[in-house]
Design an enzyme around this catalytic site. Sequence first.
Site, mmCIF file in Angstrom:
data_model
loop_
_atom_site.group_PDB
_atom_site.id
_atom_site.type_symbol
_atom_site.label_atom_id
_atom_site.label_comp_id
_atom_site.label_asym_id
_atom_site.label_seq_id
_atom_site.Cartn_x
_atom_site.Cartn_y
_atom_site.Cartn_z
ATOM 1 N N ALA A 89 40.099 64.644 -46.691
ATOM 2 C CA ALA A 89 41.461 65.105 -46.283
ATOM 3 C C ALA A 89 42.293 65.549 -47.199
ATOM 4 C CB ALA A 89 42.276 64.231 -45.289
ATOM 5 N N ASN B 12 37.158 56.324 -49.635
ATOM 6 C CA ASN B 12 35.773 56.081 -48.668
ATOM 7 C C ASN B 12 34.958 57.139 -48.529
ATOM 8 O OD1 ASN B 12 35.906 53.399 -47.784
ATOM 9 N ND2 ASN B 12 37.568 54.069 -46.638
ATOM 10 N N GLY C 127 28.524 57.943 -45.283
ATOM 11 C CA GLY C 127 27.201 58.133 -45.080
ATOM 12 C C GLY C 127 26.744 59.537 -45.008
ATOM 13 N N ARG D 237 29.368 53.389 -30.715
ATOM 14 C CA ARG D 237 29.550 52.235 -31.511
ATOM 15 C C ARG D 237 30.035 50.987 -30.816
ATOM 16 N NH1 ARG D 237 32.079 55.263 -36.694
ATOM 17 N NH2 ARG D 237 30.223 56.557 -37.384
ATOM 18 N N GLU E 265 42.221 59.970 -42.082
ATOM 19 C CA GLU E 265 42.101 58.619 -41.358
ATOM 20 C C GLU E 265 43.514 57.958 -41.435
ATOM 21 O OE1 GLU E 265 39.813 54.249 -41.627
ATOM 22 O OE2 GLU E 265 39.476 55.826 -43.356
#
Lengths: 122, 502
Positions: free
Chosen positions: B51, B78, B83, B330, B468
Amino acid sequence: MKKIIFIISIALIMAGSATAGDLTEMNKGMKGRVNHEALYDDSCNACHTGSAKQFVDDSACQDCHGSINEIEIDESQLKMAEANPHKSVHYDQGASCLACHAEHQTKKPVCSECHRTWFEEM
Amino acid sequence: MSDRRSFLKKTAGFAAAAAGLTTCLPAQANGQSSIKWDEEVDLLVIGSGFAGQSVAVNSIRAGIKVTVLEKMQVIGGNSAINGGWFAVPRNPVQLAQGVTDDSPAELVKDQMIAARGMGNEAMLTRLAEMALPAYNMCLDAGVKFKKDFNIQVGGHNKARAVRLESGTGGGIITKLYEAGLSEGVDYRLQHKVEDFIMDGDEVIGVVVRKGYRFPDEGTGHLVKIRARKGVVLATGGFTRNMKLRSIVDPSLDPSLDCTNHLGATGEATLAAMTHGALPVHMNMIQTGHWGSPDEGGFGWSNALLSIGWHKGIAVNPTTGTRIMDERADRLTCSTAIMACRHKDGSPAYPLVFFNKNDHLGDSRVTRAVRDEMAWEFDSLELMAKKFDVPLKQLEATVEQWNSYVADKNDPDFNRKMDTAVKLAAPFVVSRVWPKVHYCMGGLKTDLDGRVINAKTLAPMKKFYAAGEATGGVHGHARLSSCACLEGLAIGFIIPNTIKADA
């Protein structure tokens, strides 16, 4: 006592059993890297400005060693090709020297937070 | 090696540079006239993940000068270690594969199902519509995606996830950083934002701990930086803040490991709250069901399981039976996995296994085995022995599974069987246990990225949040490959907002 340690450390270097980045006792009980010995003649001002508490940024390292992109790494020392911390797929050049290196104490490289078997404390 | 002369020369230069930094600028006549600013910038972005970097790069391209403050000693937070999955409806690989019925709206449909009634459809739509521009921004910056690779990942009804060649978001972060540097973005490491300086409802600057050495709060020194065009909070989540984690979600098992970098502690979000920013959904903390107890961080597990969920099965080691639809989202999978316990309540890590010979030489397998988070077994017997699984039951489970594959039907969990294969030794096995992964909660923003004030429920002035650090977008569960999308996409929206607000 300090003097004795100092002399022993010099003797160790002469014997070739210390490598460039090994920690040794410097002046005033402060530990430092053997290859930076001459810097300590200037007290702390070679790297720190004003006081030893002052923030040292990467330029203190880079002025002598060059930038992360310029430093030659002995790749034979790496566990595997992708474990080259100066060419990391995560950070590449976007890492401070201090993420992995410390002058006055040993440090675990930031990479070892995840890659537990790849790196040793330096 | 160098000599004394260069040390002295360097010292002089360093001192001069330091002196230049501490020049005080004139105080502002804006009702905060007593403030002595150490520095003034235009746009201030806090954080250098997806971001923060996308906002920075797109802002500078829109003619807005940007300074990015990163508290850590490395860029990317992060995003740098994630991933590397990225949801892009209508991406060229997808179209080449013949998937022509996807669209941003199709993606949002999937996201709203996972959100379980708590998602923000309008915001998700805005973000999904920016997926292609974000993907193209990456290509332009030299980002390398896996060639001809586009697959369907958990909770999505279409194959629309591309993946970075390096297998990590660092593949994007390093290239955007390079682009930002060359285009004039001012990046600074070890600058930790401690507080926001307000003029009523308007953010006018920040208090920064400069020279911060994580995690030592005593390091560095405080400076005040004025931000003329606003402040963008792009600091990620707070999964590493154990105290906050347990306050907002007491049900979260404190023994759960975490995929996040150690600096995901959320203090900038908390500081914003003290000035009236409205938090939402703070208790919605996602656990990635694909974690492995046998490695640190995000690790290899997720990529290894991108094989396992499709080509293998997940088995409870105490019973030898399957535990779930391996391809579900998830929350469904995390719940099923965490139900596997030994009699004393301790985790009984489920085993996920697939055929070794179908994936010879696949780096997802070789590196996992190399770093000892996966194992190869020549028979079910050896696997059962290693992990103390009832062998008879395990054999029966595999036999039954193979009949389901032949029938293309899973009566137990109704799994989609199009990618399922019969199981035959030798096997690759890894253990799974969820890891705390992502905060759906954070600061409430409007559709343009402005932070909402808790008192007025109206946008605050010159205060933006991205990625996030925002809350209320994904509802109960963020779908895989959508964090990368969100962070990169909001970078195309916020610069326009800043221009509109000027």
